[in-house]
Scaffold this motif. Sequence first.
Motif, PDB file in Angstrom:
ATOM      1  N   GLY A 192       0.796  -1.219   0.000  1.00 50.19           N
ATOM      2  CA  GLY A 192       0.000   0.000   0.000  1.00 50.19           C
ATOM      3  C   GLY A 192       0.832   1.273   0.000  1.00 50.19           C
ATOM      4  O   GLY A 192       0.422   2.287  -0.561  1.00 50.19           O
ATOM      5  N   LEU A 193       2.010   1.206   0.630  1.00 50.44           N
ATOM      6  CA  LEU A 193       2.882   2.388   0.686  1.00 50.44           C
ATOM      7  C   LEU A 193       3.480   2.709  -0.684  1.00 50.44           C
ATOM      8  O   LEU A 193       3.487   3.867  -1.110  1.00 50.44           O
ATOM      9  CB  LEU A 193       4.014   2.176   1.702  1.00 50.44           C
ATOM     10  CG  LEU A 193       3.602   2.084   3.174  1.00 50.44           C
ATOM     11  CD1 LEU A 193       4.822   1.877   4.050  1.00 50.44           C
ATOM     12  CD2 LEU A 193       2.855   3.332   3.608  1.00 50.44           C
ATOM     13  N   GLU A 194       3.996   1.676  -1.348  1.00 45.60           N
ATOM     14  CA  GLU A 194       4.556   1.880  -2.697  1.00 45.60           C
ATOM     15  C   GLU A 194       3.486   2.427  -3.636  1.00 45.60           C
ATOM     16  O   GLU A 194       3.729   3.366  -4.395  1.00 45.60           O
ATOM     17  CB  GLU A 194       5.085   0.557  -3.265  1.00 45.60           C
ATOM     18  CG  GLU A 194       6.353   0.042  -2.624  1.00 45.60           C
ATOM     19  CD  GLU A 194       6.713  -1.324  -3.199  1.00 45.60           C
ATOM     20  OE1 GLU A 194       7.099  -1.360  -4.377  1.00 45.60           O
ATOM     21  OE2 GLU A 194       6.568  -2.335  -2.488  1.00 45.60           O
ATOM     22  N   MET A 195       2.307   1.814  -3.576  1.00 48.85           N
ATOM     23  CA  MET A 195       1.215   2.250  -4.447  1.00 48.85           C
ATOM     24  C   MET A 195       0.816   3.695  -4.143  1.00 48.85           C
ATOM     25  O   MET A 195       0.636   4.505  -5.055  1.00 48.85           O
ATOM     26  CB  MET A 195       0.009   1.331  -4.270  1.00 48.85           C
ATOM     27  CG  MET A 195      -1.138   1.664  -5.203  1.00 48.85           C
ATOM     28  SD  MET A 195      -2.709   0.891  -4.694  1.00 48.85           S
ATOM     29  CE  MET A 195      -3.106   1.859  -3.235  1.00 48.85           C
ATOM     30  N   THR A 196       0.708   4.019  -2.851  1.00 54.20           N
ATOM     31  CA  THR A 196       0.340   5.383  -2.447  1.00 54.20           C
ATOM     32  C   THR A 196       1.331   6.401  -2.984  1.00 54.20           C
ATOM     33  O   THR A 196       0.953   7.449  -3.513  1.00 54.20           O
ATOM     34  CB  THR A 196       0.248   5.485  -0.909  1.00 54.20           C
ATOM     35  OG1 THR A 196      -0.833   4.651  -0.456  1.00 54.20           O
ATOM     36  CG2 THR A 196       0.003   6.910  -0.446  1.00 54.20           C
ATOM     37  N   GLN A 197       2.618   6.070  -2.856  1.00 53.31           N
ATOM     38  CA  GLN A 197       3.665   6.977  -3.341  1.00 53.31           C
ATOM     39  C   GLN A 197       3.519   7.227  -4.849  1.00 53.31           C
ATOM     40  O   GLN A 197       3.583   8.364  -5.319  1.00 53.31           O
ATOM     41  CB  GLN A 197       5.042   6.378  -3.038  1.00 53.31           C
ATOM     42  CG  GLN A 197       6.163   7.386  -3.168  1.00 53.31           C
ATOM     43  CD  GLN A 197       7.432   6.914  -2.463  1.00 53.31           C
ATOM     44  OE1 GLN A 197       7.512   5.787  -1.973  1.00 53.31           O
ATOM     45  NE2 GLN A 197       8.421   7.770  -2.411  1.00 53.31           N
ATOM     46  N   LYS A 198       3.287   6.149  -5.607  1.00 52.25           N
ATOM     47  CA  LYS A 198       3.156   6.270  -7.064  1.00 52.25           C
ATOM     48  C   LYS A 198       1.901   7.051  -7.451  1.00 52.25           C
ATOM     49  O   LYS A 198       1.920   7.868  -8.373  1.00 52.25           O
ATOM     50  CB  LYS A 198       3.134   4.875  -7.709  1.00 52.25           C
ATOM     51  CG  LYS A 198       4.500   4.193  -7.674  1.00 52.25           C
ATOM     52  CD  LYS A 198       4.408   2.758  -8.136  1.00 52.25           C
ATOM     53  CE  LYS A 198       5.768   2.074  -8.044  1.00 52.25           C
ATOM     54  NZ  LYS A 198       5.699   0.628  -8.348  1.00 52.25           N
ATOM     55  N   ILE A 199       0.813   6.802  -6.739  1.00 54.04           N
ATOM     56  CA  ILE A 199      -0.450   7.488  -7.048  1.00 54.04           C
ATOM     57  C   ILE A 199      -0.353   8.970  -6.695  1.00 54.04           C
ATOM     58  O   ILE A 199      -0.817   9.830  -7.443  1.00 54.04           O
ATOM     59  CB  ILE A 199      -1.633   6.803  -6.332  1.00 54.04           C
ATOM     60  CG1 ILE A 199      -1.962   5.485  -7.037  1.00 54.04           C
ATOM     61  CG2 ILE A 199      -2.865   7.712  -6.294  1.00 54.04           C
ATOM     62  CD1 ILE A 199      -2.997   4.628  -6.359  1.00 54.04           C
ATOM     63  N   LYS A 200       0.280   9.281  -5.562  1.00 53.25           N
ATOM     64  CA  LYS A 200       0.426  10.683  -5.154  1.00 53.25           C
ATOM     65  C   LYS A 200       1.292  11.470  -6.145  1.00 53.25           C
ATOM     66  O   LYS A 200       1.130  12.682  -6.281  1.00 53.25           O
ATOM     67  CB  LYS A 200       1.022  10.771  -3.742  1.00 53.25           C
ATOM     68  CG  LYS A 200       0.046  10.415  -2.633  1.00 53.25           C
ATOM     69  CD  LYS A 200      -1.002  11.505  -2.446  1.00 53.25           C
ATOM     70  CE  LYS A 200      -1.920  11.247  -1.275  1.00 53.25           C
ATOM     71  NZ  LYS A 200      -2.944  12.298  -1.105  1.00 53.25           N
ATOM     72  N   GLU A 201       2.195  10.772  -6.824  1.00 59.20           N
ATOM     73  CA  GLU A 201       2.998  11.439  -7.860  1.00 59.20           C
ATOM     74  C   GLU A 201       2.134  11.792  -9.069  1.00 59.20           C
ATOM     75  O   GLU A 201       2.400  12.765  -9.774  1.00 59.20           O
ATOM     76  CB  GLU A 201       4.154  10.530  -8.299  1.00 59.20           C
ATOM     77  CG  GLU A 201       5.290  10.476  -7.288  1.00 59.20           C
ATOM     78  CD  GLU A 201       6.288   9.357  -7.578  1.00 59.20           C
ATOM     79  OE1 GLU A 201       6.189   8.733  -8.652  1.00 59.20           O
ATOM     80  OE2 GLU A 201       7.144   9.105  -6.715  1.00 59.20           O
ATOM     81  N   LEU A 202       1.099  10.990  -9.302  1.00 60.93           N
ATOM     82  CA  LEU A 202       0.190  11.233 -10.431  1.00 60.93           C
ATOM     83  C   LEU A 202      -0.926  12.209 -10.059  1.00 60.93           C
ATOM     84  O   LEU A 202      -1.365  13.011 -10.884  1.00 60.93           O
ATOM     85  CB  LEU A 202      -0.437   9.906 -10.903  1.00 60.93           C
ATOM     86  CG  LEU A 202       0.544   8.867 -11.461  1.00 60.93           C
ATOM     87  CD1 LEU A 202      -0.158   7.529 -11.635  1.00 60.93           C
ATOM     88  CD2 LEU A 202       1.135   9.333 -12.779  1.00 60.93           C
ATOM     89  N   ASP A 203      -1.396  12.126  -8.815  1.00 60.01           N
ATOM     90  CA  ASP A 203      -2.475  13.006  -8.352  1.00 60.01           C
ATOM     91  C   ASP A 203      -2.310  13.216  -6.850  1.00 60.01           C
ATOM     92  O   ASP A 203      -2.742  12.396  -6.043  1.00 60.01           O
ATOM     93  CB  ASP A 203      -3.838  12.374  -8.667  1.00 60.01           C
ATOM     94  CG  ASP A 203      -5.006  13.273  -8.258  1.00 60.01           C
ATOM     95  OD1 ASP A 203      -4.760  14.334  -7.660  1.00 60.01           O
ATOM     96  OD2 ASP A 203      -6.158  12.905  -8.535  1.00 60.01           O
ATOM     97  N   GLU A 204      -1.689  14.337  -6.488  1.00 56.17           N
ATOM     98  CA  GLU A 204      -1.364  14.567  -5.077  1.00 56.17           C
ATOM     99  C   GLU A 204      -2.603  14.860  -4.223  1.00 56.17           C
ATOM    100  O   GLU A 204      -2.559  14.774  -3.000  1.00 56.17           O
ATOM    101  CB  GLU A 204      -0.364  15.719  -4.936  1.00 56.17           C
ATOM    102  CG  GLU A 204      -0.870  17.060  -5.433  1.00 56.17           C
ATOM    103  CD  GLU A 204       0.172  18.157  -5.317  1.00 56.17           C
ATOM    104  OE1 GLU A 204       1.316  17.842  -4.946  1.00 56.17           O
ATOM    105  OE2 GLU A 204      -0.172  19.322  -5.582  1.00 56.17           O
ATOM    106  N   ASN A 205      -3.720  15.192  -4.877  1.00 60.12           N
ATOM    107  CA  ASN A 205      -4.911  15.593  -4.124  1.00 60.12           C
ATOM    108  C   ASN A 205      -5.886  14.461  -3.816  1.00 60.12           C
ATOM    109  O   ASN A 205      -6.819  14.657  -3.048  1.00 60.12           O
ATOM    110  CB  ASN A 205      -5.661  16.697  -4.887  1.00 60.12           C
ATOM    111  CG  ASN A 205      -4.836  17.961  -5.004  1.00 60.12           C
ATOM    112  OD1 ASN A 205      -4.216  18.391  -4.035  1.00 60.12           O
ATOM    113  ND2 ASN A 205      -4.792  18.553  -6.188  1.00 60.12           N
ATOM    114  N   ILE A 206      -5.694  13.292  -4.431  1.00 63.64           N
ATOM    115  CA  ILE A 206      -6.680  12.230  -4.219  1.00 63.64           C
ATOM    116  C   ILE A 206      -6.654  11.741  -2.771  1.00 63.64           C
ATOM    117  O   ILE A 206      -5.592  11.437  -2.227  1.00 63.64           O
ATOM    118  CB  ILE A 206      -6.483  11.054  -5.203  1.00 63.64           C
ATOM    119  CG1 ILE A 206      -7.628  10.041  -5.045  1.00 63.64           C
ATOM    120  CG2 ILE A 206      -5.126  10.370  -5.001  1.00 63.64           C
ATOM    121  CD1 ILE A 206      -7.820   9.122  -6.207  1.00 63.64           C
TER     122      ILE A 206
END
Length: 225
Positions: free
Chosen positions: A66-80
Amino acid sequence: MKSLLKTLKILIVEDEKRLAQLLKDAIYDSFFSIVIAKDGNEGLKKFKTFKPDIIITDIMMPFCDGLEMTQKIKELDENIPIIVLSAHSDKEKLLKAIDLGINKYFIKPFDPEEVIEHINKIAPKLRKQKQVILKDNFIFDNNSSTLYKNSSLVILTKREKEFFHLLIKHKNSLVTTEQIKSILWKEEVQDERLRTFIKRLRLKTSKDIIENISGQGYLISVLNN
């Protein structure tokens, strides 16, 4: 408030199939749509295709946690908004998740009603983000990927919808020509093809809705930023 929740799309990322299904069943009636991913890799893929408004994820998962995924997603959309589900033994990882900017965490076992209650609190802000007011009386709805002009639907192709999503994600900021081409086309394309694509889109909408920064790229101005 119920009607507000009914516009939201939820992505649940959880490797325990039974737990994921129980959570989905418990909150399903409150939301527009819910999908499940079994690990971080699948979660990242479904984030890109499903375009959820909120992600609910476990921390400990195989392949990509979940941490790796969160990091990658936040790079794509920091506001989600990302809600993390954590076991008591995950304390160190939970602290790291907080550093990554998660929105909320729940310690297992948790009450699904608490999850709904939290989403209720953030729903008004999410609704504002979904209805995007553009120039010349255009409104783009991020949830349904639809464009309206004075309440009349403007028919868009799949690529045109993706283009609006891309520009709105980077609202009021330049998106380079190279970024646009790499996201909208799988194959290599010339600048001329992109210019033709935008020219057609402007004819369908308005010449002012998409701004050209000469030799660099394009941007869209959002009026309810």
